[in-house]
Write a protein that holds these residues in place. Structure first.
Motif, mmCIF file in Angstrom:
data_model
loop_
_atom_site.group_PDB
_atom_site.id
_atom_site.type_symbol
_atom_site.label_atom_id
_atom_site.label_comp_id
_atom_site.label_asym_id
_atom_site.label_seq_id
_atom_site.Cartn_x
_atom_site.Cartn_y
_atom_site.Cartn_z
ATOM 1 N N CYS A 1 0.970 -1.094 0.076
ATOM 2 C CA CYS A 1 -0.063 -0.080 0.067
ATOM 3 C C CYS A 1 0.916 1.127 0.000
ATOM 4 N N LEU A 2 0.671 1.954 -0.993
ATOM 5 C CA LEU A 2 1.456 3.359 -1.112
ATOM 6 C C LEU A 2 2.974 3.226 -1.078
ATOM 7 N N GLY A 3 3.488 1.825 -1.467
ATOM 8 C CA GLY A 3 4.777 1.608 -1.410
ATOM 9 C C GLY A 3 5.376 1.175 -0.209
ATOM 10 N N MET A 4 4.490 0.747 0.845
ATOM 11 C CA MET A 4 4.780 0.116 2.189
ATOM 12 C C MET A 4 4.273 -1.316 1.829
ATOM 13 N N THR A 5 4.872 -2.283 2.735
ATOM 14 C CA THR A 5 4.347 -3.389 2.845
ATOM 15 C C THR A 5 3.656 -3.826 4.249
ATOM 16 N N PHE A 6 2.561 -4.523 4.257
ATOM 17 C CA PHE A 6 2.072 -4.758 5.376
ATOM 18 C C PHE A 6 1.895 -6.056 5.770
ATOM 19 N N GLN A 7 1.706 -6.627 6.968
ATOM 20 C CA GLN A 7 1.351 -8.052 7.088
ATOM 21 C C GLN A 7 0.079 -8.554 6.591
ATOM 22 N N ASN A 8 -0.868 -7.885 6.900
ATOM 23 C CA ASN A 8 -2.241 -8.006 6.245
ATOM 24 C C ASN A 8 -3.037 -6.759 6.121
#
Length: 920
Positions: free
Chosen positions: A22-29
């Protein structure tokens, strides 16, 4: 671009189970993504309170500096911030007691709500129930910076579009006005390529976003249909693939619908949860919808209860239950004349006095008056069989028991806004003052139970979809829902959501529906039809709630704009949204609403200025040389002229005007003389090379010809179908001169050439065909396509003032008698060259003063009969009626009682016969 970049979304699930970007960032979920951005939004809202709250406005410079210091609300430029500060100064004169925070919120269209309610509704960064502070990040990450060297050229999409409103996806949620997404898809395909950024700052229910994503997920049969049409018209081959979209609207009700239409969700989980909620409410409140069958033993389930207002007879003052006296039990039709059951006097409803009863309003603690209503009919099911009965004593006792229950806390009790619809009509005469006055006790409990359970869902995305589902019953379970009495065989038509759209109207006969009757079928329709196939994908839509005149994204960052703004006082959006928004506790701030509204002291001049600001913002964010498509829906020539002025002042140049037929009309279109077709305006932002010539405040004659060349480049080369071509009005010398003069004047630059020199220069510099001018490289294409048609539909008349307008209307009606609704869209297309010094005149005025209209009484006029004989079907029908003696023809016209012919002829305007004394 590879197929795996998300341009063809494959899933509607919320992707909660694995890592997401999301917007260049990675999140676990997805929940981790949501938690991160919710915390940032919470900090942003807190910062506004801390830095702007309780601080008085002192100067524009001070407001500007304070806004510039905000960390969580990135501004695209200092010029943009200064415009907001200057707008705050304007608003201070109207709101002298407001602090900086309130002035800022008015200026950017912040909704009226607590921070907690905004956070509860939002799903950042893709949707916020306030101005979205993540828009700039979205554009920076997904958009393509403007490149002056990029080759881009499109002619306007000069096609008259006709698309119905029957698509299941379109019908998944109602809104006051909607352009079908399938009517938008061709324009997006034409003006953009996959991955481009599309903007709609007046998004309503979000159909532009649906269309942008649909370009990547359209089914094969739809693609074939579009490709065949494009090939047939020589438009090349469309580039399929989803486009990214920014959607904005002033109304939280609108952006909430738009977000749920455009953000992915788990369809199966939603359908399961929606059905569970309905089942739980049935278990809790099912006793409220029980009735005994006529056998006195079997229990039935109530579908709806019909309530009737009570009137007083003007002769004997006896009580008259409206439906009992006016409804024909066999035909189910309501008579215009009512016979008093006491004295047998006959009167109309207007001649009778509505009866009221006094009650203690638990919300205010005061005695209030409401219309006296009594239940007269119950429609219920026993098993699968449906029955009707008159309410018995047990039913009346049940209703009394429910009435004594306290009002649930979920039901809003706030005052209705002071607006045009509450000042006049049935809202005023029925004394509706607060939101809860619109709900009978049983409906209030049922809606509250549904709302409570939807809000209790822990998964935010699923919760918003459940609220999206439940809120559709708010209008239909209110007293605005009419009892429909149209017969289909032995049954009446459905009584679900039979309120009048686009207006608050309290009927004399109300159908109080059960929640299951209203919503049961909708669960199945949403799962099996509307959302049966995926079209949305995470990261392709970003939704903001705020003023279109203040979109915080960088200059020259948007590839295309499709928009359907409010026009005049067609629809009071903020007032109509109030009913649903009151349940969400997030309300529209109507201060910046672009509308003509007498109650809010906004006239045509104020409307034009508000629209100019919005168009100016569109102009700022649109890339040079790119296009905006705008749908115009209003029958007023004054509003049409105001829109044109606002467009031109903002910097746009109109290149083409077409029509859009949505086939089904709104309440105002169906019940009034409002036009049934919308206009579609194609306008472009001039290229950087052209605007550079005007930067220093002056321009020579070379700028004149540079503008003409660019305008000709952006105007359709050829428009035609069915073997006929039409003169492109934008290529005529008069229109080119008008556009050139307007372009210079609107930029504060003196026109450096006289009219005779301009027309002479046109002939010297540009090739001419059929009275139109072309660029040298356009002539060959025009000649080739011109040879493929049998005839050229000549420009009948150039409309510049009242005299030429009357002549134009005479020509149109002499060719074919027409209704106002048919003639108005054509007339408005011709008004683009109307002289600026001439008074704006309405088509209605021209028609009433110079022509005649057949009202359906007496013989059908000869002029209309002559046109009807050109139709093979109608001609045959006329001849059959004459042969049978059921019609007679004379100088006066055709005397007949045939309903079809009368229906075809009624309300058509025609040219008077100067030789007939009756016409004169």
């Amino acid at each position: 671009m590879t197929p795996n970049m998300g341009l063809f979304p494959k899933s509607t699930r919320s992707e909660a189970s694995g890592p997401i970007e999301c917007l260049g960032m990675t999140f676990q979920n997805d929940e981790a993504r949501r938690a991160y951005f919710l915390e940032r939004l919470k900090e942003a809202l807190a910062e506004l309170r801390e830095r702007l709250g309780a601080i008085r406005f002192t100067s524009v410079d001070d407001a500007f500096e304070r806004l510039r210091s905000l960390r969580h609300w990135p501004a695209p430029s200092e010029d943009w911030l200064r415009q907001i500060a200057e707008r705050m100064a304007e608003l201070r004169r109207k709101h002298p007691d407001d602090d900086l925070l309130q002035l800022y919120k008015h200026a950017v269209g912040f909704p009226k709500a607590s921070d907690e309610d905004i956070l509860r509704l939002s799903d950042p960064p893709y949707y916020t129930a306030c101005p979205n502070p993540f828009l700039e990040e979205f554009v920076r990450h997904y958009g393509r910076p403007y490149d002056p060297e990029e080759e881009y050229h499109r002619e306007p999409f000069a096609v008259d579009v006709s698309v119905g409103k029957t698509d299941p996806l379109y019908k998944a949620h109602a809104y006051h006005t909607k352009v079908p997404h399938l009517a938008i898809v061709p324009s997006i395909l034409h003006y953009t390529k996959p991955g481009d950024l599309v903007l709609d700052g007046f998004c309503g229910s979000g159909m532009t976003g649906v269309a942008a994503q649909w370009c990547g997920t359209a089914p094969p049969e739809y693609r074939r249909e579009i490709e065949e049409e494009w090939e047939r018209n020589g438009w090349g081959r469309p580039e399929w693939g989803a486009r990214r979209v920014i959607l904005g609207d002033l109304g939280p009700a609108a952006t909430f619908i738009a977000a749920n239409y455009n953000l992915p969700f788990d369809v199966d989980a939603f359908a399961e949860a929606a059905q569970r909620i309905l089942d739980e409410v049935e278990e809790e409140l099912g006793w409220m919808y029980e009735t005994l069958h006529t056998d006195g033993k079997t229990k039935g389930r109530i579908n709806y209860t019909v309530w009737s207002e009570v009137f007083a007879c003007p002769e004997c003052s006896g009580e008259v239950i409206f439906l009992e006296a006016a409804l024909d039990k066999e035909t189910k039709r309501v008579s215009e004349e009512i016979r008093c059951p006491h004295c047998q006097a006959v009167a109309s409803k207007e001649q009778m006095d509505l009866q009221f009863e006094t009650f203690l309003d638990s919300a205010t603690g005061r005695a209030e008056r409401r219309p006296k209503r009594v239940p007269v009919l119950i429609n219920y099911n026993v098993g699968k069989a449906r029955y009707e009965k008159v309410p018995d004593n047990r039913d009346l006792q049940l209703l009394e028991r429910i009435r004594e229950l306290p009002l649930p806390p979920e039901v809003p009790t706030i005052e209705m806004p002071d607006c045009q619809m509450t000042r006049v009509g049935r809202m005023r005469t029925t004394n509706v003052r607060r939101v809860h006055h619109l709900f009978l006790p049983r409906a209030a409990h049922a809606l509250a139970a549904l709302w409570r359970r939807a809000n209790a869902e822990p998964d935010r995305r699923l919760r918003n979809m459940l609220l999206f589902f439940v809120e559709q019953a708010i209008w239909g379970m209110s007293v605005l829902n009419r009892y429909k009495t149209i017969m289909h065989g032995r049954t009446t038509s459905s009584n679900v959501n039979q309120y009048l759209s686009g207006v608050y109207y309290v009927p004399s006969q109300h159908s109080e529906v059960s929640p299951s009757y209203n919503l049961d079928n909708r669960v199945r329709r949403l799962k099996r039809h509307a959302f049966s196939r995926s079209y949305s994908c995470s990261g392709f839509a970003c939704v903001t709630t705020g003023d279109c005149a203040g979109i915080p994204i960088p200059d020259d960052s948007v590839d295309y704009i499709f928009t359907d703004p409010p026009f005049g006082e067609n629809i009071y959006y903020a007032d109509l949204n109030f009913l649903v928004e009151s349940w969400h506790r997030v309300l529209t701030d109507p201060t910046p609403e672009a509308i003509v509204d007498r109650a809010k002291k906004k006239g045509l001049q104020e409307y034009q200025e508000l629209m100019r600001r919005c168009f100016q913002e569109y102009y700022r964010v649109l890339k040079p040389g790119r296009w905006m498509t705008m749908v115009f829906s209003n029958s007023s020539n004054a509003v049409w002229r105001a829109i044109q002025e606002a467009l031109g002042t903002a910097g746009f140049v109109v290149a083409d005007v077409r029509t859009l037929d949505k086939k089904q009309g709104s309440f105002r279109q169906v019940t009034s003389s409002a036009v049934k077709q919308d206009l579609v305006i194609s306008a472009y932002k001039p290229t950087e090379a052209l605007t550079e010539r005007f930067r220093l405040g002056s321009a020579g004659e070379d700028a004149v010809w540079a503008f003409v060349a660019e305008h000709l480049r952006n105007v359709p080369v050829f428009v035609g179908d069915s073997g006929r071509a039409e003169v492109v009005v934008e290529r005529t010398p008069q229109m080119l001169h008008d556009r050139m003069v307007a372009f210079f004047v609107q930029r504060g630059v003196a026109v450096p050439i006289s009219s005779p020199d301009f027309f002479a220069g046109l002939a010297q510099r540009f090739p001419q065909r059929d009275g139109m001018y072309f660029l040298p490289d356009q002539v060959a294409e025009y000649d080739r396509r011109r040879r493929s048609v049998r005839e050229l539909r000549q420009l009948t008349l150039f409309v510049t003032d009242e005299a030429t307008a009357i002549q134009w209307v005479r020509q149109q009606l002499a060719r074919k008698p027409q209704t106002f609704q048919e003639l108005q869209p054509q007339f408005m297309r011709e008004l683009q060259a109307w002289a600026k010094h001439e008074r704006t005149i309405e088509l209605k005025e021209i028609l009433e003063q110079n022509f005649l209209c057949y009202d359906g009484r007496g013989p059908i006029p000869r002029q209309i009969v002559s046109w009807m004989r050109q139709s093979a079907t109608l001609r045959k029908q006329i001849e059959e009626l004459l042969a049978s003696g059921e019609a007679t023809e004379s100088d006066a016209g055709l005397a007949t009682r045939d309903p079809q012919l009368l229906r075809e002829a009624k309300d058509r305007w025609y040219v008077p016969d100067p030789n007939k004394q009756a016409d004169l």
